[in-house]
Design a protein around this motif. Structure first.
Motif, short mmCIF file in Angstrom:
data_model
loop_
_atom_site.label_atom_id
_atom_site.label_comp_id
_atom_site.label_asym_id
_atom_site.label_seq_id
_atom_site.Cartn_x
_atom_site.Cartn_y
_atom_site.Cartn_z
N PRO A 187 9.55 113.68 -20.74
CA PRO A 187 10.86 113.83 -20.88
C PRO A 187 12.29 113.62 -20.48
O PRO A 187 12.32 115.30 -21.00
N LEU A 188 12.93 112.99 -21.36
CA LEU A 188 14.42 113.56 -21.40
C LEU A 188 14.99 114.29 -22.92
O LEU A 188 14.15 113.78 -23.58
N PRO A 189 15.68 115.00 -22.41
CA PRO A 189 15.68 115.44 -24.08
C PRO A 189 16.10 114.19 -24.71
O PRO A 189 17.30 113.33 -23.70
N ALA A 190 16.75 114.69 -25.65
CA ALA A 190 16.74 113.71 -26.68
C ALA A 190 19.26 113.91 -26.37
O ALA A 190 19.69 113.11 -26.88
N HIS A 191 19.31 115.32 -26.86
CA HIS A 191 20.65 115.25 -26.01
C HIS A 191 21.16 115.81 -25.32
O HIS A 191 20.50 117.23 -24.58
N LEU A 192 21.51 115.16 -24.09
CA LEU A 192 22.08 116.50 -23.28
C LEU A 192 23.73 116.71 -23.95
O LEU A 192 24.40 116.87 -24.19
N ARG A 193 23.42 118.18 -22.98
CA ARG A 193 24.56 118.68 -22.53
C ARG A 193 25.32 119.05 -21.84
O ARG A 193 26.62 119.46 -21.04
N ARG A 194 24.77 119.38 -20.49
CA ARG A 194 24.74 118.99 -18.85
C ARG A 194 24.44 118.71 -18.40
O ARG A 194 22.90 118.65 -17.95
N LEU A 195 25.17 117.97 -17.07
CA LEU A 195 23.87 116.91 -15.93
C LEU A 195 24.24 116.90 -14.91
O LEU A 195 26.32 116.90 -14.78
N ALA A 196 23.87 117.02 -13.81
CA ALA A 196 23.71 117.78 -12.67
C ALA A 196 23.58 115.72 -12.00
O ALA A 196 22.97 115.19 -11.98
N VAL A 197 24.68 115.65 -11.09
CA VAL A 197 24.68 114.15 -10.24
C VAL A 197 24.44 114.43 -8.86
O VAL A 197 26.01 114.98 -8.24
N ILE A 198 24.34 114.00 -8.41
CA ILE A 198 23.66 114.37 -6.72
C ILE A 198 23.70 113.15 -5.99
O ILE A 198 23.28 112.58 -6.40
N GLN A 243 22.99 109.25 3.10
CA GLN A 243 22.12 108.71 4.59
C GLN A 243 22.58 109.34 5.17
O GLN A 243 23.61 109.43 5.93
N GLY A 244 21.92 109.22 6.42
CA GLY A 244 21.86 109.36 7.40
C GLY A 244 20.53 109.91 7.75
O GLY A 244 20.30 110.68 7.32
N ASP A 245 20.85 111.02 8.86
CA ASP A 245 19.76 112.17 9.28
C ASP A 245 19.89 113.05 8.88
O ASP A 245 18.22 113.48 8.73
N THR A 246 20.55 113.46 8.41
CA THR A 246 20.79 114.64 7.62
C THR A 246 21.02 114.77 6.10
O THR A 246 20.56 116.01 5.38
N ALA A 247 20.76 113.86 5.38
CA ALA A 247 21.11 113.47 4.26
C ALA A 247 20.41 114.08 2.99
O ALA A 247 20.08 114.34 2.04
N ALA A 248 18.51 113.84 3.50
CA ALA A 248 17.74 114.00 2.79
C ALA A 248 17.12 115.68 2.80
O ALA A 248 16.79 116.14 1.76
N ALA A 249 17.48 116.27 3.93
CA ALA A 249 17.22 117.53 3.80
C ALA A 249 18.91 118.15 3.16
O ALA A 249 18.44 119.01 2.17
N GLN A 250 19.69 117.57 3.03
CA GLN A 250 20.96 117.83 2.63
C GLN A 250 20.83 117.64 0.50
O GLN A 250 20.78 118.42 -0.49
N ILE A 251 19.83 116.25 1.13
CA ILE A 251 19.26 116.25 -1.37
C ILE A 251 18.60 117.02 -1.58
O ILE A 251 18.67 117.58 -2.62
N TRP A 307 16.94 105.18 3.23
CA TRP A 307 16.32 105.07 3.99
C TRP A 307 15.66 107.18 3.56
O TRP A 307 14.88 107.79 3.85
N ALA A 308 17.33 108.12 3.37
CA ALA A 308 16.40 109.25 3.11
C ALA A 308 15.68 109.41 1.76
O ALA A 308 15.42 110.31 1.67
N PHE A 309 16.07 108.49 1.01
CA PHE A 309 15.07 108.77 -0.32
C PHE A 309 13.78 108.48 -0.52
O PHE A 309 12.84 107.94 -1.73
N ASN A 310 13.36 108.05 0.53
CA ASN A 310 12.24 107.98 1.15
C ASN A 310 11.80 108.95 1.90
O ASN A 310 10.26 109.52 2.01
N ASP A 311 11.81 110.09 1.63
CA ASP A 311 11.48 111.46 2.37
C ASP A 311 10.60 112.01 1.79
O ASP A 311 10.21 112.52 0.45
N GLU A 312 9.56 112.75 2.32
CA GLU A 312 7.99 113.35 1.60
C GLU A 312 8.88 114.76 0.91
O GLU A 312 8.34 114.51 -0.19
N GLN A 313 9.49 115.60 1.79
CA GLN A 313 10.00 116.37 0.90
C GLN A 313 11.14 116.66 -0.56
O GLN A 313 10.67 116.90 -1.41
N LEU A 314 11.29 115.52 -0.19
CA LEU A 314 12.46 115.45 -0.96
C LEU A 314 11.81 114.90 -2.18
O LEU A 314 12.07 115.15 -4.13
#
Length: 254
Positions: free
Chosen positions: A20-31, A63-71, A100-107
């Motif tokens: 579950p998500l915390p009721a009140h976020l203090r710090r959020l990371a946006v990738i 997006q791109g060939d290296t995007a999945a690994a970076q994410i 397609w980068a968000f369909n990567d198995e490792q991700l």
């Protein structure tokens, strides 16, 4: 679809493992991409709804060939840092190849293994990716993700006002009760105040003094009676004794 079925069979998409998500976020990371429309939408909604949130943008290719690994690398690093209450993976809409980068198995496995709750908002409402299935929460768009992550400050302001009113009512009630207790204490103090206690002590002193005087009066009378009896006995004994002594002396002289 084959990869999705395999990961699903492993339990990566099970509802029971989603955090579950915390009721009140203090710090959020946006990738996300620092130049895309998604990051502008997310930051705009977050600033409008809850400007107190500390948002950190972790820029990456989306997006791109290296995007999945970076994410994947950014996600693992953000999770390991322990700095964030939640992590948002997001990008705007595009073709199947663009997403397609968000369909990567490792991700997908990194998302499932993250101890920090992960929200996925990739593409439009009709777009689905393995990241969406593996994430703890899937949002149809980046803007909706931002709305799901933080409360509206107007709702918070209204809640704070209600709590303030409730607090004022409780304080007034508590103050009224305290004043009632103080009034009762004053009445008891007046009934048992210094003047009343002093009068009571005077009464007790007078009673003790009277008892003491009566006691010593009885003692004095008893002692007087004994003394009078002693004098009487002495007077009764002395002539006979004197006569006996004189008789003894007379006999001695004779």
């Amino acid at each position: 679809e084959e990869l999705k079925a395999r990961l699903q069979a492993e339990g990566l998409f099970d509802t029971e493992r989603k955090k579950p998500l915390p009721a009140h976020l203090r710090r959020l990371a946006v990738i996300t991409s620092p130049s895309g429309a998604a990051v502008r939408d997310v930051l705009s909604v977050l600033a409008r709804r809850f400007p107190l949130l500390d948002v950190e943008l972790l820029p990456t290719l989306v997006q791109g060939d290296t995007a999945a690994a970076q994410i994947t690398a950014l996600l693992r690093r953000a999770d390991a840092s322990g700095r964030y209450d939640a992590i948002l993976l997001t990008r705007g809409g595009g073709s199947l190849e663009d997403l397609w980068a968000f369909n990567d198995e490792q991700l997908a496995r990194a998302i499932a293994a993250s101890t920090t709750p992960v929200v996925s908002a990739v593409g439009h409402e009709t777009d689905f990716s393995l990241s969406d299935f593996a994430a703890d929460l899937r949002a149809p768009t980046p803007s909706v993700a931002a709305e799901l992550l933080v409360p509206d400050r107007r709702d918070l302001d209204a809640r704070v006002r209600r709590l303030q009113q409730r607090l004022a009512q409780l304080q007034a009630h508590a103050l009224g009760q305290a004043m009632q207790r103080a009034d009762r204490a004053v009445l008891r103090l007046q009934a048992q105040g210094p003047q009343a206690r002093l009068a009571l002590l005077r009464q007790r002193q007078q009673a003790l003094s009277a008892r003491l005087r009566a006691f010593w009066q009885r003692q004095l009378e008893q002692r007087r009676a004994r003394l009078a009896h002693g004098h009487s006995a002495l007077r009764a004994v002395q002539p006979a004794r004197r006569l006996e002594l004189l008789r003894g002396r007379l006999e001695a002289l004779a």
